[in-house]
Write a protein that holds these residues in place. Structure first.
Motif, PDB file in Angstrom:
ATOM      1  N   LEU A 140       0.937  -1.224   0.044  1.00 52.44           N
ATOM      2  CA  LEU A 140       0.045   0.031  -0.026  1.00 52.44           C
ATOM      3  C   LEU A 140       0.928   1.325  -0.008  1.00 52.44           C
ATOM      4  N   LEU A 141       2.187   0.996   0.176  1.00 50.52           N
ATOM      5  CA  LEU A 141       3.046   2.310   0.305  1.00 50.52           C
ATOM      6  C   LEU A 141       2.992   3.218  -1.052  1.00 50.52           C
ATOM      7  N   PRO A 142       3.286   2.607  -2.195  1.00 48.81           N
ATOM      8  CA  PRO A 142       3.206   3.151  -3.198  1.00 48.81           C
ATOM      9  C   PRO A 142       1.999   3.550  -4.004  1.00 48.81           C
ATOM     10  N   VAL A 143       0.964   3.189  -3.256  1.00 53.61           N
ATOM     11  CA  VAL A 143      -0.408   3.682  -3.846  1.00 53.61           C
ATOM     12  C   VAL A 143      -0.541   5.154  -3.364  1.00 53.61           C
ATOM     13  N   GLN A 144      -0.874   5.815  -4.369  1.00 55.60           N
ATOM     14  CA  GLN A 144      -1.220   7.397  -4.246  1.00 55.60           C
ATOM     15  C   GLN A 144      -2.595   8.025  -4.195  1.00 55.60           C
ATOM     16  N   TRP A 146      -6.846   6.746  -4.520  1.00 54.32           N
ATOM     17  CA  TRP A 146      -7.977   5.577  -4.336  1.00 54.32           C
ATOM     18  C   TRP A 146      -8.309   5.025  -5.518  1.00 54.32           C
ATOM     19  N   ALA A 147      -8.221   5.573  -6.851  1.00 56.41           N
ATOM     20  CA  ALA A 147      -8.407   4.921  -7.883  1.00 56.41           C
ATOM     21  C   ALA A 147      -7.348   3.700  -8.283  1.00 56.41           C
ATOM     22  N   GLU A 148      -6.313   3.887  -7.661  1.00 56.78           N
ATOM     23  CA  GLU A 148      -5.268   2.883  -7.866  1.00 56.78           C
ATOM     24  C   GLU A 148      -5.621   1.298  -7.287  1.00 56.78           C
ATOM     25  N   LEU A 149      -6.546   1.671  -6.159  1.00 56.09           N
ATOM     26  CA  LEU A 149      -7.027   0.463  -5.656  1.00 56.09           C
ATOM     27  C   LEU A 149      -8.123  -0.439  -6.454  1.00 56.09           C
ATOM     28  N   SER A 150      -7.642  -1.039  -7.465  1.00 49.51           N
ATOM     29  CA  SER A 150      -8.486  -1.465  -8.548  1.00 49.51           C
ATOM     30  C   SER A 150      -8.528  -3.033  -8.506  1.00 49.51           C
ATOM     31  N   PRO A 151      -9.301  -3.792  -9.167  1.00 45.97           N
ATOM     32  CA  PRO A 151      -9.070  -5.373  -9.200  1.00 45.97           C
ATOM     33  C   PRO A 151      -7.906  -5.852  -9.471  1.00 45.97           C
ATOM     34  N   LEU A 269      11.603  -4.536   0.782  1.00 51.09           N
ATOM     35  CA  LEU A 269      12.218  -3.974  -0.448  1.00 51.09           C
ATOM     36  C   LEU A 269      11.638  -4.673  -1.664  1.00 51.09           C
ATOM     37  N   CYS A 270      11.455  -6.265  -1.613  1.00 50.90           N
ATOM     38  CA  CYS A 270      10.876  -6.849  -2.604  1.00 50.90           C
ATOM     39  C   CYS A 270       9.711  -6.542  -2.982  1.00 50.90           C
ATOM     40  N   PHE A 271       8.699  -6.595  -2.051  1.00 44.38           N
ATOM     41  CA  PHE A 271       7.327  -6.593  -2.283  1.00 44.38           C
ATOM     42  C   PHE A 271       7.026  -5.059  -2.526  1.00 44.38           C
ATOM     43  N   PHE A 272       7.666  -3.914  -2.142  1.00 41.92           N
ATOM     44  CA  PHE A 272       7.367  -2.716  -2.488  1.00 41.92           C
ATOM     45  C   PHE A 272       7.685  -2.397  -3.875  1.00 41.92           C
ATOM     46  N   ALA A 273       8.971  -3.212  -4.586  1.00 37.01           N
ATOM     47  CA  ALA A 273       9.147  -3.246  -5.817  1.00 37.01           C
ATOM     48  C   ALA A 273       8.137  -3.836  -6.661  1.00 37.01           C
ATOM     49  N   HIS A 274       7.653  -4.953  -6.227  1.00 33.27           N
ATOM     50  CA  HIS A 274       6.652  -5.656  -6.865  1.00 33.27           C
ATOM     51  C   HIS A 274       5.261  -4.882  -7.138  1.00 33.27           C
ATOM     52  N   ALA A 275       5.018  -4.190  -5.909  1.00 31.99           N
ATOM     53  CA  ALA A 275       3.783  -3.323  -6.100  1.00 31.99           C
ATOM     54  C   ALA A 275       3.724  -2.198  -7.087  1.00 31.99           C
ATOM     55  N   GLN A 276       5.059  -1.412  -6.962  1.00 34.34           N
ATOM     56  CA  GLN A 276       5.299  -0.230  -7.535  1.00 34.34           C
ATOM     57  C   GLN A 276       5.330  -0.570  -9.154  1.00 34.34           C
ATOM     58  N   LYS A 277       6.343  -1.449  -9.362  1.00 36.37           N
ATOM     59  CA  LYS A 277       6.605  -1.858 -10.998  1.00 36.37           C
ATOM     60  C   LYS A 277       5.496  -2.746 -11.531  1.00 36.37           C
ATOM     61  N   TYR A 278       5.236  -3.787 -11.105  1.00 38.74           N
ATOM     62  CA  TYR A 278       4.617  -4.857 -11.556  1.00 38.74           C
ATOM     63  C   TYR A 278       3.196  -4.973 -11.325  1.00 38.74           C
ATOM     64  N   ILE A 279       2.766  -4.225 -10.369  1.00 37.33           N
ATOM     65  CA  ILE A 279       1.159  -3.954 -10.333  1.00 37.33           C
ATOM     66  C   ILE A 279       0.836  -2.670 -10.760  1.00 37.33           C
ATOM     67  N   PHE A 406       0.019  -2.022  10.410  1.00 38.78           N
ATOM     68  CA  PHE A 406      -1.203  -1.142  10.312  1.00 38.78           C
ATOM     69  C   PHE A 406      -0.637   0.406  10.309  1.00 38.78           C
ATOM     70  N   VAL A 407       0.329   0.738  10.800  1.00 37.83           N
ATOM     71  CA  VAL A 407       0.769   1.984  10.804  1.00 37.83           C
ATOM     72  C   VAL A 407       1.332   2.450   9.741  1.00 37.83           C
ATOM     73  N   ILE A 408       2.077   1.570   9.311  1.00 41.35           N
ATOM     74  CA  ILE A 408       3.185   1.935   8.061  1.00 41.35           C
ATOM     75  C   ILE A 408       2.532   2.676   7.015  1.00 41.35           C
ATOM     76  N   PRO A 409       1.333   2.110   6.538  1.00 40.43           N
ATOM     77  CA  PRO A 409       1.000   2.683   5.356  1.00 40.43           C
ATOM     78  C   PRO A 409       0.618   4.342   5.385  1.00 40.43           C
ATOM     79  N   PHE A 410       0.489   4.657   6.504  1.00 40.20           N
ATOM     80  CA  PHE A 410       0.077   6.139   6.897  1.00 40.20           C
ATOM     81  C   PHE A 410       1.099   7.128   6.889  1.00 40.20           C
ATOM     82  N   PHE A 411       2.584   6.468   6.799  1.00 41.71           N
ATOM     83  CA  PHE A 411       3.818   7.259   6.529  1.00 41.71           C
ATOM     84  C   PHE A 411       3.773   7.777   5.307  1.00 41.71           C
ATOM     85  N   ARG A 412       3.858   9.087   5.078  1.00 46.70           N
ATOM     86  CA  ARG A 412       3.964   9.658   3.637  1.00 46.70           C
ATOM     87  C   ARG A 412       5.192  10.735   3.659  1.00 46.70           C
TER      88      ARG A 412
END
Length: 412
Positions: A140-144, A146-151, A269-279, A406-412
């Motif tokens: 959820l960190l790279p999500v900017q 609400w529209a990016e939370l798509s199927p 590191l790995c799953f942030f990269a997966h979410a940002q680039k490959y999702i 649960f707190v980490i996604p709120f860091f911006r």
């Protein structure tokens, strides 16, 4: 005649009717007649039941005094109920056999249910929860918006979760597979240590989860995802397997590095990269919240690696494992870990206060303040000498790790 009446008193618990002179007279079984005592010797062999001569004499004397009571009417509220014998009588043409009632055999479903319960314990579910919550939080960190939370985002997230959960099960399975004798002392309730799972069953589960995780990681066509799954696989193997240069759990420092490698480096590191680039399809660029997550998780993973040995001191000493708890003592290790976490929460609150987003400030400062207060209250209630309480505290630290996700996604 007496023999037949005596036999009926042992086999009948209901009244019988006797036709006599055109009238129906209800006869009471001898066992219900007040004052009538049928004494017999316990048969030495269950297959043969013969009354002794002395027993027959006693029955005859008793009958002569109480035979008149046979024809007495039976009261509806008769409390003189016959004694129930815990045997089932089986009569044949040759003898009367008394055998204990057999218990119901275990059903197929109960056997399956027992194995499923053991599988649940075998997977060490609290580690799976941490993995699932961690991957969702980091993704959820790279999500900017609400529209990016798509199927498509959630489908990509699911592709990350499935192989990682499987390799997480492998990590727990290989650890138990190589620690059966130690677990018989420290954790005798585990399926392999208790014997609920055989060695063959444990080996099959371990191999199947490893192969499935690596295969799916390759099939989903995401290099960061595959790298993450392979990293967890190799670290878990090196941590547990007793081969030259491996068995890292035997060293407190290498054990800490193993957990740090998975929880503080691989997952962020790995799953942030997966979410940002490959999702989400954006160029890979690590942000400040990612580095904060790496730093925070490094500390809490180190604490978990050290404090997990608190309830295992006896087994570690018996097998020559020099954990910090066995070297420095339980109390010193316990309070060092608590003070370290308290300082880490203070630093996290300070980091959150530097952000320009008001909502981030409120959530991160109040959230870490609340978590530190809960930690301190829990730590003060622990009896460090009790293995059960130190194990509960170790599991409690895992819950703090979940809460941080649960707190980490709120860091911006």
């Amino acid at each position: 005649m007496i023999s037949s009446l005596a036999s009926s008193s042992f086999t009948s618990t209901t009244c019988s009717s006797h036709q006599q002179g055109g009238f129906v007279r209800r006869l009471r079984p001898l066992a219900q007649i007040k004052g009538l005592s049928l004494k017999y010797q316990e048969p030495k062999n269950l297959l043969t039941f013969n009354l002794s001569k002395r027993s027959s004499t006693r029955i005859s004397a008793s009958l002569s005094q109480n035979l008149g009571k046979v024809d007495e009417p039976i009261s509806e509220n008769n409390n003189d109920s016959p004694t129930k014998v815990a045997y089932s009588a089986t009569t044949t043409a040759h003898d009367g056999a008394f055998a204990p009632q057999s218990e119901a055999t275990e059903t197929l479903w109960s056997q399956i249910s027992k194995k499923l319960d053991a599988l649940y314990v075998f997977t060490r579910p609290y580690t799976i929860y941490g993995t699932i919550v961690g991957i969702i939080s980091i993704s959820l960190l790279p999500v900017q918006t609400w529209a990016e939370l798509s199927p498509s985002f959630f489908f990509g997230l699911l592709k990350a979760l499935i192989p990682t959960v499987l390799v997480n099960i492998y990590m727990c399975a290989i650890n138990q597979l190589t620690d059966i004798e130690i677990d018989k002392i420290n954790k005798p309730y585990l399926p392999l240590a208790s014997g609920v799972f055989s060695l063959a069953e444990g080996t099959a589960i371990t191999a199947l989860t490893a192969m499935s995780a690596l295969l799916l990681g390759a099939v989903f066509n995401s290099p960061p995802l595959l790298l993450g799954v392979m990293s967890i696989f190799f670290i878990a193997t090196a941590y547990s397997v007793d081969l030259p240069l491996l068995r890292w759990k035997a060293s407190a420092y290498l054990a800490s590095l193993s957990i740090i490698g998975i929880r503080a480096l691989t997952i962020p590191l790995c799953f942030f990269a997966h979410a940002q680039k490959y999702i989400l399809g954006r160029p890979l660029a690590y942000s400040k919240p990612v580095f904060f997550t790496v730093a925070f998780m490094t500390i809490i993973a180190t604490v978990i690696a050290i404090i997990k040995d608190l309830p295992d001191v006896e087994g570690d000493e018996a097998f020559g494992l020099r954990s910090p708890s066995s070297v420095y003592g339980r109390e010193a290790v316990f309070w060092t870990c608590v003070y370290t976490l308290m300082a880490t929460y203070a630093a996290a609150a300070a980091f959150g206060a530097t952000t320009s987003y008001l909502s981030t400030k409120i959530i991160t400062v109040l959230g870490h303040g609340l978590l530190s207060a809960i930690l301190w209250t829990k730590a003060k209630s622990v009896n460090i000498k009790e293995n059960k309480e130190t194990l509960d505290f170790y599991l409690f630290i895992w819950k703090l790790l979940y809460a941080e996700y649960f707190v980490i996604p709120f860091f911006r």
